[in-house]
Design a protein around this motif. Structure first.
Motif, PDB file in Angstrom:
ATOM      1  N   ARG A   1      -5.924  10.102   4.769  1.00  0.00           N
ATOM      2  CA  ARG A   1      -6.837  10.526   5.827  1.00  0.00           C
ATOM      3  C   ARG A   1      -6.575  11.976   6.195  1.00  0.00           C
TER       4      ARG A   1
ATOM      5  N   LYS B   1       1.408   4.941   0.751  1.00  0.00           N
ATOM      6  CA  LYS B   1       0.737   5.874   1.668  1.00  0.00           C
ATOM      7  C   LYS B   1       1.044   7.332   1.340  1.00  0.00           C
TER       8      LYS B   1
ATOM      9  N   LEU C   1     -11.576  -0.897  -0.094  1.00  0.00           N
ATOM     10  CA  LEU C   1     -10.402  -1.197  -0.927  1.00  0.00           C
ATOM     11  C   LEU C   1      -9.973  -2.660  -0.740  1.00  0.00           C
ATOM     12  N   TRP C   2      -9.860  -3.076   0.526  1.00  0.00           N
ATOM     13  CA  TRP C   2      -9.444  -4.454   0.807  1.00  0.00           C
ATOM     14  C   TRP C   2     -10.444  -5.452   0.207  1.00  0.00           C
TER      15      TRP C   2
ATOM     16  N   GLN D   1     -13.204   3.455   3.932  1.00  0.00           N
ATOM     17  CA  GLN D   1     -12.586   3.420   2.598  1.00  0.00           C
ATOM     18  C   GLN D   1     -11.589   2.271   2.487  1.00  0.00           C
ATOM     19  N   ARG D   2     -10.879   2.029   3.587  1.00  0.00           N
ATOM     20  CA  ARG D   2      -9.898   0.937   3.559  1.00  0.00           C
ATOM     21  C   ARG D   2     -10.588  -0.432   3.498  1.00  0.00           C
TER      22      ARG D   2
ATOM     23  N   ILE E   1     -10.001  -4.174   9.882  1.00  0.00           N
ATOM     24  CA  ILE E   1     -10.482  -4.036   8.500  1.00  0.00           C
ATOM     25  C   ILE E   1     -10.819  -5.408   7.917  1.00  0.00           C
TER      26      ILE E   1
ATOM     27  N   TRP F   1     -12.199   7.025   7.038  1.00  0.00           N
ATOM     28  CA  TRP F   1     -10.964   6.499   6.435  1.00  0.00           C
ATOM     29  C   TRP F   1     -10.944   4.975   6.531  1.00  0.00           C
ATOM     30  N   GLN F   2     -11.370   4.447   7.681  1.00  0.00           N
ATOM     31  CA  GLN F   2     -11.408   2.989   7.844  1.00  0.00           C
ATOM     32  C   GLN F   2     -12.409   2.369   6.868  1.00  0.00           C
TER      33      GLN F   2
ATOM     34  N   THR G   1      -5.386  -3.081  10.452  1.00  0.00           N
ATOM     35  CA  THR G   1      -5.560  -4.141   9.452  1.00  0.00           C
ATOM     36  C   THR G   1      -6.442  -5.291   9.954  1.00  0.00           C
TER      37      THR G   1
ATOM     38  N   PHE H   1       0.846  -1.199   0.000  1.00  0.00           N
ATOM     39  CA  PHE H   1       0.000   0.000   0.000  1.00  0.00           C
ATOM     40  C   PHE H   1       0.877   1.244   0.000  1.00  0.00           C
TER      41      PHE H   1
ATOM     42  N   ASP I   1      -3.169   3.660  -0.686  1.00  0.00           N
ATOM     43  CA  ASP I   1      -3.911   3.710   0.573  1.00  0.00           C
ATOM     44  C   ASP I   1      -4.736   4.996   0.602  1.00  0.00           C
TER      45      ASP I   1
END
Ligand SMILES: C[S@@+](CC[C@H](N)C(=O)[O-])C[C@H]1O[C@@H](n2cnc3c(N)ncnc32)[C@H](O)[C@@H]1O
Length: 254
Positions: A72, A38, A93-94, A89-90, A125, A86-87, A122, A36, A69
């Motif tokens: 944020r 950043k 993505l994952w 969005q992650r 998520i 932000w979480q 992580t 990722f 990534d």
């Protein structure tokens, strides 16, 4: 449909030699490695991940998947809301990466800084992705050397004193935690140097920045002796590198 697996590998908090044998074996057993990006100022962090792969991978049969990534914005007053969006969005993505980049039965791996158990999203998520259920997913975490242990090792100190407790917290919570009278507090993620706001300037501070890297800085003393110097060195080092990772232990004098 065979389960897809993601292994969250603690890579250690700076020194490539902090990769454990278990972490190296998990890295080598993965079909897909996720990286990722950043943003520019964190390029060095991505660089260390590449260095670790270059040093410890014994084959090139894996696929590498790179993703940006989400950025944020924690500058506003709504810190909690910013972190949660932000979480989200992650998670999205994952979910997409696991669906499109990992075939049924394959094992993916991601190198997380330090140990995935400390201030790393992580695990949370991947649990969200698993619950959403788009893919049949299993995940696990492989421990790494955290900045906590790195700090203790570099200063040659134990974090716990005989029969007493240590609290791990962030700069934002420090004032509240300190007011409870606890004798030992490890602080991570503290851009504001919150220790300077405490009244007890005879408290010992063991500070470490960029632990385990060639740019490591270590300072210790009472807050009265070292506080202003730590603030100055932090500002200078952050300006020189474009980012900053520092951790410290506060220990009340008995
Ligand atoms: C998002 S947290 C990740 C912590 C990581 N999971 C760990 O176990 O060390 C990042 C924070 O960890 C601390 N940190 C991580 N690596 C560090 C290092 N090499 N030197 C000093 N502090 C570090 C800093 O407080 C930084 O702001």
């Amino acid at each position: 449909m065979r389960v897809k697996q993601v292994r969250i590998i603690g890579m250690g908090a700076g020194d490539p030699e902090w990769m454990t044998v278990q972490a190296i074996n998990a890295l080598n057993a993965a079909d897909v490695l996720f990286f990722f990006d950043k943003g520019e100022d964190k390029e060095e962090l991505l660089g260390l991940r590449r260095e670790i792969c270059g040093r410890f991978l014994t084959h090139d049969r894996h696929r590498i998947v790179e993703a940006q990534d989400p950025q944020r914005d924690l500058s506003g007053p709504a810190y909690g809301a910013a972190v949660s969006s932000w979480q989200d969005q992650r998670v999205a993505l994952w979910e997409q990466l696991i669906e499109t980049e990992l075939a049924d039965g394959e094992v993916g791996a991601v190198l997380t800084w330090g140990d995935p158990a400390f201030y790393d999203g992580t695990l949370r998520i991947l649990e969200s992705v698993r619950i959403r259920g788009a893919s049949d997913l299993a995940y696990d975490a492989i421990p790494g050397i955290s900045a906590l242990q790195a700090l203790a090792s570099r200063h040659n100190i134990a974090l716990t004193q005989t029969a007493s407790s240590v609290v791990v917290t962030t700069g934002r919570q420090l004032r509240e935690i300190w007011a409870t009278g606890i004798s030992d507090v490890v602080v991570m993620v503290d851009p504001a140097c919150s220790f300077m706001e405490l009244a007890d300037h005879d408290t010992m501070i063991y500070w470490g920045a960029f632990l385990g890297t060639p740019d490591e800085i270590l300072l210790r003393g009472t807050i009265a002796q070292r506080g202003a110097e730590i603030q100055r060195r932090r500002i200078e080092a952050r300006a020189a590198k474009g980012w900053m990772f520092d951790t410290y232990l506060l220990r009340r004098q008995r």
